[in-house]
Scaffold this motif. Structure first.
Motif, PDB file in Angstrom:
ATOM      1  N   ILE A  36      87.286  95.635  16.224  1.00 35.02           N
ATOM      2  CA  ILE A  36      88.089  94.709  15.425  1.00 35.02           C
ATOM      3  C   ILE A  36      87.895  95.058  13.958  1.00 35.02           C
ATOM      4  O   ILE A  36      86.815  94.853  13.390  1.00 35.02           O
ATOM      5  CB  ILE A  36      87.676  93.238  15.663  1.00 35.02           C
ATOM      6  CG1 ILE A  36      87.679  92.907  17.163  1.00 35.02           C
ATOM      7  CG2 ILE A  36      88.605  92.306  14.893  1.00 35.02           C
ATOM      8  CD1 ILE A  36      89.030  92.965  17.819  1.00 35.02           C
ATOM      9  N   ASP A  63      90.987  89.517   8.226  1.00 39.22           N
ATOM     10  CA  ASP A  63      90.280  88.450   8.927  1.00 39.22           C
ATOM     11  C   ASP A  63      89.470  87.641   7.926  1.00 39.22           C
ATOM     12  O   ASP A  63      89.508  87.890   6.715  1.00 39.22           O
ATOM     13  CB  ASP A  63      89.398  89.005  10.057  1.00 39.22           C
ATOM     14  CG  ASP A  63      88.396  90.041   9.577  1.00 39.22           C
ATOM     15  OD1 ASP A  63      87.771  89.823   8.511  1.00 39.22           O
ATOM     16  OD2 ASP A  63      88.221  91.068  10.249  1.00 39.22           O
ATOM     17  N   HIS A  68      84.497  85.813  12.362  1.00 35.57           N
ATOM     18  CA  HIS A  68      85.887  85.655  12.798  1.00 35.57           C
ATOM     19  C   HIS A  68      86.324  86.888  13.579  1.00 35.57           C
ATOM     20  O   HIS A  68      86.983  86.781  14.634  1.00 35.57           O
ATOM     21  CB  HIS A  68      86.790  85.441  11.579  1.00 35.57           C
ATOM     22  CG  HIS A  68      88.230  85.217  11.918  1.00 35.57           C
ATOM     23  ND1 HIS A  68      89.259  85.767  11.189  1.00 35.57           N
ATOM     24  CD2 HIS A  68      88.822  84.515  12.920  1.00 35.57           C
ATOM     25  CE1 HIS A  68      90.417  85.412  11.708  1.00 35.57           C
ATOM     26  NE2 HIS A  68      90.183  84.649  12.767  1.00 35.57           N
ATOM     27  N   ASN A  71      84.724  86.817  16.997  1.00 34.65           N
ATOM     28  CA  ASN A  71      85.419  85.844  17.860  1.00 34.65           C
ATOM     29  C   ASN A  71      86.718  86.418  18.415  1.00 34.65           C
ATOM     30  O   ASN A  71      87.074  86.180  19.583  1.00 34.65           O
ATOM     31  CB  ASN A  71      85.697  84.558  17.088  1.00 34.65           C
ATOM     32  CG  ASN A  71      84.487  83.647  17.000  1.00 34.65           C
ATOM     33  OD1 ASN A  71      83.472  83.867  17.662  1.00 34.65           O
ATOM     34  ND2 ASN A  71      84.585  82.618  16.182  1.00 34.65           N
ATOM     35  N   LYS A  72      87.435  87.169  17.591  1.00 33.46           N
ATOM     36  CA  LYS A  72      88.667  87.801  18.085  1.00 33.46           C
ATOM     37  C   LYS A  72      88.352  88.802  19.186  1.00 33.46           C
ATOM     38  O   LYS A  72      89.092  88.916  20.176  1.00 33.46           O
ATOM     39  CB  LYS A  72      89.415  88.475  16.924  1.00 33.46           C
ATOM     40  CG  LYS A  72      90.017  87.491  15.937  1.00 33.46           C
ATOM     41  CD  LYS A  72      91.085  88.127  15.064  1.00 33.46           C
ATOM     42  CE  LYS A  72      90.542  89.131  14.087  1.00 33.46           C
ATOM     43  NZ  LYS A  72      91.595  89.651  13.173  1.00 33.46           N
ATOM     44  N   GLU A  75      87.663  86.986  22.438  1.00 37.78           N
ATOM     45  CA  GLU A  75      88.911  86.539  23.068  1.00 37.78           C
ATOM     46  C   GLU A  75      89.602  87.677  23.820  1.00 37.78           C
ATOM     47  O   GLU A  75      90.293  87.437  24.822  1.00 37.78           O
ATOM     48  CB  GLU A  75      89.838  85.954  22.004  1.00 37.78           C
ATOM     49  CG  GLU A  75      89.342  84.623  21.430  1.00 37.78           C
ATOM     50  CD  GLU A  75      90.121  84.188  20.204  1.00 37.78           C
ATOM     51  OE1 GLU A  75      91.086  84.900  19.818  1.00 37.78           O
ATOM     52  OE2 GLU A  75      89.756  83.153  19.619  1.00 37.78           O
TER      53      GLU A  75
END
Length: 246
Positions: A36, A63, A68, A71-72, A75
């Protein structure tokens, strides 16, 4: 057993290839690797594209910081187990994830191990060692916490108990492990081996100001989880790090 590894990046070109290489050479054969990126402006994207053969999923977009981004990644993860590999860190050897998978197969909710802090420019040189210990509920009160880069958790617990709390800028990792281990009493296993080599210069340790902010956020983590620390807990945590130098 599929293990999802998440790497959050931002302008990480100087160290990222070694991170990628340490993932690529793991002996465990069921890895989902997620990267990410926070819309890097250096050569990070070029390195990601160069290493797409080992990357299962990647995104690059603005982001709100590392938690954050993580967390992405959570998911997007489809593995049974989720762990992290920061963009300037690397695995201690190519057996790490095989050892992690074996520990989970024996039955536990999470595992953690030891960590070496290494010189940023000469990562073969160890600066200090973070040697952990088997968990018991009294340890958090004494200022202890697992080494976050070595922390692996069953994916189901992120769904049940929540991901990283974005109200914390520096100590979201501490709050999450406090929530999982102390508040919710998840089972854990300590692997008494070095799992990760971490370059010095983490966000919570860069300046005295950041160390003070982390201390403030640590206290907030206890309050948020309706836990009552000892009168000495807040100060025991930074003091406990001194033994890492010896």
């Amino acid at each position: 057993m599929k293990i999802s590894i998440i790497t959050a990046t931002y302008n990480s070109a100087a160290t990222l290839q070694k991170t990628f290489d340490s993932v690529a050479t793991q002996s465990h054969d069921d890895i989902e690797y997620i990267v990410i990126d926070g819309a890097s402006k250096d050569e990070t994207i070029e390195l990601i594209k160069k290493n797409e053969s080992i990357i299962s999923k990647w995104v690059s977009e603005p982001d709100k910081g590392i938690y954050h981004a993580i967390n992405k990644g959570i998911e997007l993860a489809t593995g049974h187990i989720i762990g992290l590999m920061h963009s300037d860190d690397f695995f201690a050897d190519n057996q790490v994830l095989e050892n992690v998978a074996s520990a989970f197969q024996e039955g536990t909710d999470c595992i953690y191990g030891d960590l070496n802090y290494v010189d940023r420019d000469h990562p073969e040189r160890i600066i200090r060692k973070w040697q952990s210990q088997p968990y018991n509920a009294s340890l958090f009160y004494k200022g202890w916490m697992p080494a976050h880069p070595t922390f692996y958790l069953r994916a189901e617990h992120y769904k049940e108990l929540g991901k990283y709390n974005l109200n914390f800028r520096i100590s979201a990792d501490y709050e999450l492990m406090l929530r999982m281990l102390l508040k919710n009493n998840l089972s854990s296993r300590y692997l008494p081996i070095v799992l990760v080599n971490m370059r010095v210069g983490g966000e919570s340790n860069v300046t005295l100001k950041n160390r003070w902010l982390a201390n403030q956020e640590d206290a907030k983590a206890w309050h948020l989880n309706n836990l009552k620390p000892k009168f000495y807990t807040r100060w025991a945590k930074p003091l406990s790090k001194l033994k890492q130098f010896f």
